[in-house]
Design a protein around this motif. Structure first.
Motif, PDB file in Angstrom:
ATOM      1  N   GLU A  50       0.846  -1.198   0.000  1.00 18.25           N
ATOM      2  CA  GLU A  50       0.000   0.000   0.000  1.00 18.25           C
ATOM      3  C   GLU A  50       0.879   1.246   0.000  1.00 18.25           C
ATOM      4  O   GLU A  50       2.082   1.188   0.240  1.00 18.25           O
ATOM      5  N   HIS A 223      -8.138   9.925   4.833  1.00 18.12           N
ATOM      6  CA  HIS A 223      -7.649   8.899   3.927  1.00 18.12           C
ATOM      7  C   HIS A 223      -7.190   9.560   2.640  1.00 18.12           C
ATOM      8  O   HIS A 223      -7.889  10.405   2.079  1.00 18.12           O
ATOM      9  N   LYS A 225      -5.268   8.719  -1.238  1.00 18.48           N
ATOM     10  CA  LYS A 225      -4.821   7.696  -2.183  1.00 18.48           C
ATOM     11  C   LYS A 225      -3.785   8.245  -3.162  1.00 18.48           C
ATOM     12  O   LYS A 225      -2.929   7.505  -3.628  1.00 18.48           O
ATOM     13  N   SER A 233     -10.258  11.583  -2.352  1.00 19.00           N
ATOM     14  CA  SER A 233     -10.621  10.707  -1.229  1.00 19.00           C
ATOM     15  C   SER A 233     -10.410  11.396   0.119  1.00 19.00           C
ATOM     16  O   SER A 233     -10.961  10.969   1.133  1.00 19.00           O
ATOM     17  N   CYS A 234      -9.628  12.469   0.135  1.00 16.40           N
ATOM     18  CA  CYS A 234      -9.338  13.171   1.391  1.00 16.40           C
ATOM     19  C   CYS A 234     -10.215  14.404   1.586  1.00 16.40           C
ATOM     20  O   CYS A 234      -9.900  15.267   2.405  1.00 16.40           O
ATOM     21  N   ASP A 265     -14.400   6.764   5.013  1.00 15.33           N
ATOM     22  CA  ASP A 265     -13.509   5.609   5.062  1.00 15.33           C
ATOM     23  C   ASP A 265     -12.846   5.402   3.705  1.00 15.33           C
ATOM     24  O   ASP A 265     -13.004   6.231   2.794  1.00 15.33           O
ATOM     25  N   LYS A 266     -12.118   4.312   3.534  1.00 17.58           N
ATOM     26  CA  LYS A 266     -11.373   4.092   2.298  1.00 17.58           C
ATOM     27  C   LYS A 266     -12.274   3.945   1.076  1.00 17.58           C
ATOM     28  O   LYS A 266     -11.840   4.164  -0.054  1.00 17.58           O
ATOM     29  N   THR A 267     -13.538   3.584   1.293  1.00 18.59           N
ATOM     30  CA  THR A 267     -14.458   3.440   0.165  1.00 18.59           C
ATOM     31  C   THR A 267     -15.173   4.756  -0.151  1.00 18.59           C
ATOM     32  O   THR A 267     -15.915   4.837  -1.121  1.00 18.59           O
TER      33      THR A 267
END
Length: 273
Positions: A50, A223, A225, A233-234, A265-267
């Motif tokens: 990751e 989070h 990416k 995503s953030c 969350d990550k999704t």
């Protein structure tokens, strides 16, 4: 020749420091990272696992930097288990940074957990500028306290105070970091407040700073990416933590309804604290 910070640089792990049973600091040589401003972050690639955003920690050697990891998920555990001589990939540093007012004389830093990392880097800068500093280190218990000695060394050239608070009271001030902050403000006057750590803690720090009419800057965690403003995503409402932050001032924070209330969350699902 200028270095493109968006291209992954391979670095060799030179030292690993055990801070607690679940927290380690990894040190490596990288001139670009060594010049990161307080509050900036790296995207750290764990080969085959990751890529994670990590605040840049101070290091005691020239052209060196560090990252501090708490073992939690798959990526952080893989990073936590890395050893001396192994390789990592890094991009950055990215993001904005803490700003120090030209007329600052005495400042208050409030941190918890690995949120202390950018505050220690900020403390090093305050030390260079001979600005008086009080640092509050919040932890649940003595076994979770780290960076106390590091902070003392980093601030050795300026007047400073380090207050350790533990929620169970087995070391230092009994109570939360915000309890210690309230007590410190009763005893001393500060020009500004800087904070990083669990978001619910920072939400309380913001409220206390408001009550004392103090300017505040907070380094947020979300989070990430990509780290460069593409994936979103953030996001926290209309702001991207990687590009617009990670550091936000009180005016920005006051307009963020999600701050201290929810995160993604990550999704990408919105999760209420």
């Amino acid at each position: 020749m200028p270095i493109n910070i968006n291209i992954i640089r391979s670095v060799l792990i030179e030292r690993v420091l055990n801070e607690t049973v679940s927290v380690k600091t990894i040190l490596f040589k990288d001139r670009v990272s060594s010049k990161a401003e307080p509050g900036q972050f790296l995207m750290v690639w764990i080969p085959g696992v990751e890529e994670l955003p990590m605040s840049v920690m101070v290091a005691d050697e020239v052209d060196s930097a560090a990252i501090t990891i708490r073992r939690k998920g798959i990526g952080s555990t893989a990073l936590f288990n890395k050893r001396i001589g192994e390789m990592l990939g890094i991009r950055g540093p990215y993001g904005n940074h803490f700003k120090i007012a030209p007329n600052a004389r005495t400042v208050l830093l409030v941190g918890g957990g690995t949120g202390l990392v950018p505050l220690i880097r900020l403390a090093a800068k305050l030390n260079e500028m001979r600005i008086c500093c009080t640092l509050i280190i919040g932890a649940s218990a003595k076994r979770e306290v780290f960076f106390e000695n590091t902070a003392d060394a980093v601030l050795s050239d300026t007047k400073h105070k380090i207050i350790v608070s533990t929620e169970n009271g087995d070391y230092g001030f009994k109570g939360t970091a915000t309890d210690a902050m309230t007590q410190a403000l009763k005893e001393e006057t500060f020009d500004s407040v800087y904070t990083c750590g669990p978001e619910l803690m920072m939400k309380k720090v913001l409220a206390i700073a408001y009550a004392y009419s103090l300017p505040i800057q907070a380094s947020l965690e979300r989070h990430m990416k990509c780290g460069i403003g593409i994936c979103a995503s953030c996001c926290i409402e209309d702001k991207l933590v990687c590009k617009d932050g990670t550091v936000f001032c009180e005016k920005q924070l006051s307009k963020m309804n999600e701050f201290g209330r929810c995160y993604r969350d990550k999704t990408g699902r919105k999760i209420v604290y």
